[in-house]
Structures are given as structure tokens and as C-alpha cells.
Design a protein around this motif. Structure first.
Motif, PDB file in Angstrom:
ATOM      1  N   LEU A 214       0.833  -1.201   0.000  1.00 13.19           N
ATOM      2  CA  LEU A 214       0.000   0.000   0.000  1.00 13.19           C
ATOM      3  C   LEU A 214       0.870   1.254   0.000  1.00 13.19           C
ATOM      4  O   LEU A 214       0.616   2.202  -0.752  1.00 13.19           O
ATOM      5  CB  LEU A 214      -0.923  -0.007   1.215  1.00 13.19           C
ATOM      6  N   VAL A 215       1.894   1.266   0.834  1.00 11.90           N
ATOM      7  CA  VAL A 215       2.807   2.409   0.870  1.00 11.90           C
ATOM      8  C   VAL A 215       3.508   2.572  -0.474  1.00 11.90           C
ATOM      9  O   VAL A 215       3.650   3.687  -0.993  1.00 11.90           O
ATOM     10  CB  VAL A 215       3.833   2.245   2.006  1.00 11.90           C
ATOM     11  N   GLU A 216       3.938   1.463  -1.065  1.00  6.81           N
ATOM     12  CA  GLU A 216       4.596   1.537  -2.372  1.00  6.81           C
ATOM     13  C   GLU A 216       3.636   2.075  -3.434  1.00  6.81           C
ATOM     14  O   GLU A 216       4.033   2.839  -4.322  1.00  6.81           O
ATOM     15  CB  GLU A 216       5.102   0.154  -2.779  1.00  6.81           C
ATOM     16  N   SER A 217       2.353   1.699  -3.336  1.00  6.53           N
ATOM     17  CA  SER A 217       1.353   2.224  -4.265  1.00  6.53           C
ATOM     18  C   SER A 217       1.251   3.743  -4.132  1.00  6.53           C
ATOM     19  O   SER A 217       1.179   4.461  -5.139  1.00  6.53           O
ATOM     20  CB  SER A 217      -0.009   1.567  -3.985  1.00  6.53           C
ATOM     21  N   LEU A 218       1.260   4.241  -2.911  1.00  9.23           N
ATOM     22  CA  LEU A 218       1.195   5.686  -2.698  1.00  9.23           C
ATOM     23  C   LEU A 218       2.450   6.376  -3.227  1.00  9.23           C
ATOM     24  O   LEU A 218       2.379   7.494  -3.764  1.00  9.23           O
ATOM     25  CB  LEU A 218       0.991   6.000  -1.217  1.00  9.23           C
TER      26      LEU A 218
END
Length: 363
Positions: free
Chosen positions: A321-325
């Protein structure tokens, strides 16, 4: 980067989703950690949600969690997406936001929705039924009156320390609430993006019926929805799997569960109804590689005329999720954009100064 995307603000809403194999309290700490990441990446605001009696969501006290998020960050706007007004007395909501705005001046947003409890049992426990949602316009007017100092229903009573403070208010809507936002002269937060025709009709009605107010001179639209970005389209799609299954499970079992790992869900034997709902839950979201998502965002923003995109993605893998952001930040590059509601966020790639840690769209 297109000029359409460059002129649009991007923000994040986190639902504090619980996860299989992780303690419930950890979901709240995850939310605070994600807020720090969002601030470092330059997102405009970070919002949290309100749910009661739901095993899959730890965020049951949004103003308390908002205080923790604001204390753990320093520049990003912090707010609720949203406080469900039918569950609360407007005076108490005004007082809570007055405390937040006093502690963190210029950074607090008041997102407000009209949803009530998830089940009959929760609604009974809260002491509010579905009929309370029908009085949302009246409760909203009363709340704004407490903050503006104009309420007349309770002479001699004041909402301290809220009265006289500038606390931006937003109305969350799935569709019908758009008229409430228009009549009140408030910005509209609307989702989700999968029901595009319904969303476009509601936005058109909102803009057509908007009445300028002391809080907003013109219509302002924030579109909310899932945006998942990864190295491949399939990897981005797998980010959607945990939430899609949770939604399918809730509609077939009456209980909204913690998120499960995508790899376990993909091995499940589903009934025909579960499979149909699960596939529906995967469809229509903005997901893909950076190039694919950029093209889809440009189309979405162009169709809706959105001033801002509120990303509401939930998934089991918090690192993904953090990488997506991070990938979304590269697409949007939300450089510091100041406006009248508060300070600019950090430019992408610049981390926030250390700060002591504490610890949608529903409507």
C-alpha cells in the motif's frame, strides 16, 4: 505528467482496516504510520473514517484518532471522512473539532456524513436508527451554527472552544447527499468512482444547485475512490483482492471481516454468489502501472471536473500500500500548493521533521 493531473490535489483516507493475524490495535498504529508517509510524499490531506461494531475496522473514534495523526505529523491537513453526524449530538461534535482546531490550528478538516450503524444491533447500541439519517440537513445546520455562533435553538449555550474558529466543513455523499452540500454551500466529497454515471449526475446536480456561502464561494468537488499502482497491472489488481473479498463476505454472511492475504483468498472455493460479488468488487477501480493509472486518472478528473482526488485504497499488505502511494506520488507529484485553508504539504521526496508520535466514503 498532464496539466490536468498537475492542477489536481491528491489526498489519502485510511479506514484503519484490521488484518488477519494482526492485533486490532495495530491497525490504528498503521494508520498513524501511513499518515507520516503521506505527509512525506506531499499529499494534501489525510483523513480517517468512523465505524462502530465492525470487526474489520478499528477506527471507531475518528476525532480521537485524528488527534493522534495530527500529533504525529506537522504540515499535512488532518480530518475525518467522516464523522457520521446522525450518531452524535452536534454540540459534542462542535466541541471535539474545536479542541482539534485549537491544538492544531490551520490543519483540521471536518468531513461529515449521514450514515448510521452497520447493523440493527449496532444502531440500537448507539441509540440511533435509520430515521436519524433523514435529519442530516438539520443536524448539519445546527453543527455549523455552534461553530459560527449563530445557533438559536439553545439560547445562552456556546460550543467552547469551537465558536468563532475557522474549521472547514465537507459533506460526504454517495449521491443523495450532494443536494445537502449544495444547499449548505459546502464542498462535496463523493464516491466511489466505480458508479461513474451516478457520480457524474450527482456532481452535475451539486454544481447546478450550489448556493455560495461564507464557507465556500464556489462548488468544490473531491472524488473518492480506490487507486492502486504497482509495477504490473496484475500486481496492482492483487492489491484489490482483500477488500473485494471482505465486501463479498459481508454481503453473504452479514459480517464485515478483517482483511485476509490475497494469496489465501485466491485459493478459496467460493459459492456462485460469493464469486459474483467478489468479481464485482474487483471491477471498476483505478489500478495498474504508473502509465496506466496516469491515463485513467486524467480521464476521471476530466469527466468529473474534480478539484481533488481522495484515495481510499485498503489492502492486507501495508508495504505494498505504501509503495502504491509512492508510485501515485510520482504520477501526481503533489508539489506544495497553498490555499486559503491551510499550509502547503511537503514536496514529494522531502520528509517531515520528526514529531512525537501518538496514535468516507460513507454517507
Amino acid at each position: 505528467m498532464s496539466s490536468v493531473i498537475a492542477s489536481t490535489r491528491f489526498s489519502v483516507l485510511d479506514r484503519s482496516r484490521t488484518r488477519e493475524g494482526h492485533e486490532t490495535a495495530g491497525a490504528l498504529r498503521d494508520t498513524v504510520d501511513l499518515a507520516r508517509e503521506a505527509e512525506a510524499l506531499g499529499f494534501h490531506r489525510f483523513w480517517i473514517s468512523e465505524h462502530h461494531g465492525v470487526p474489520g475496522v478499528a477506527g471507531s473514534a475518528p476525532t480521537v484518532l485524528a488527534a493522534a495523526v495530527a500529533a504525529a505529523t506537522s504540515t499535512i491537513r488532518v480530518g475525518t471522512g467522516g464523522v457520521m453526524l446522525p450518531n452524535h449530538r452536534p454540540l459534542v461534535v462542535a466541541e471535539q473539532f474545536g479542541v482539534l482546531a485549537s491544538l492544531f490550528p490551520g490543519r483540521i478538516d471536518m468531513g461529515l456524513g449521514r450514515s448510521v450503524g452497520f447493523t440493527d444491533g449496532v444502531r440500537r447500541a448507539l441509540g440511533h436508527g435509520k430515521e436519524d439519517a433523514e435529519d442530516f440537513p438539520g443536524r448539519l445546520a445546527e453543527l455549523l451554527g455552534w461553530i459560527d455562533g449563530t445557533q438559536q435553538a439553545h439560547p445562552g449555550v456556546h460550543a467552547h472552544p469551537a465558536e468563532g474558529l475557522r474549521i472547514p466543513a465537507y459533506v460526504l455523499a454517495i449521491g443523495e447527499g450532494a443536494s445537502v452540500a449544495a444547499s449548505a454551500g459546502l464542498p462535496l466529497v463523493i464516491g466511489d468512482l466505480r458508479g461513474r454515471d451516478k457520480v457524474l449526475r450527482a456532481i452535475e446536480a451539486y454544481r447546478r444547485g450550489f448556493r455560495p456561502s461564507a464557507r465556500a464561494e464556489r462548488p468544490e468537488v473531491i472524488v473518492a475512490g480506490t487507486v492502486a499502482v504497482a509495477g504490473t497491472e496484475e500486481a496492482a489488481r492483487r492489491l484489490l483482492v482483500p477488500e473485494a473479498w471482505a465486501m463479498a463476505y459481508s454481503r453473504t454472511h452479514g459480517d464485515f471481516p478483517p482483511l485476509a492475504p490475497a494469496e489465501r483468498i485466491e485459493t478459496l472455493t467460493m459459492t456462485a454468489k460469493e464469486r459474483s460479488l467478489y468479481e464485482q468488487g474487483l471491477a471498476g477501480h483505478i489500478h495498474g502501472t504508473e502509465d496506466q493509472v496516469a491515463a485513467r486518472l486524467e480521464r476521471t478528473i476530466g469527466e468529473t471536473g474534480a478539484d481533488e482526488v481522495l484515495v481510499t485504497t485498503s489492502t492486507y499488505d501495508r508495504e505494498a500500500l505504501v509503495e502504491s502511494l509512492r508510485r501515485l506520488a510520482r504520477i501526481a507529484r503533489p508539489q506544495g500548493r497553498s490555499d486559503e485553508r491551510g499550509p502547503s504539504p511537503h514536496p514529494v521526496g522531502r520528509t517531515a521533521a520528526p514529531h512525537p508520535a501518538a496514535t468516507g466514503v460513507d454517507a
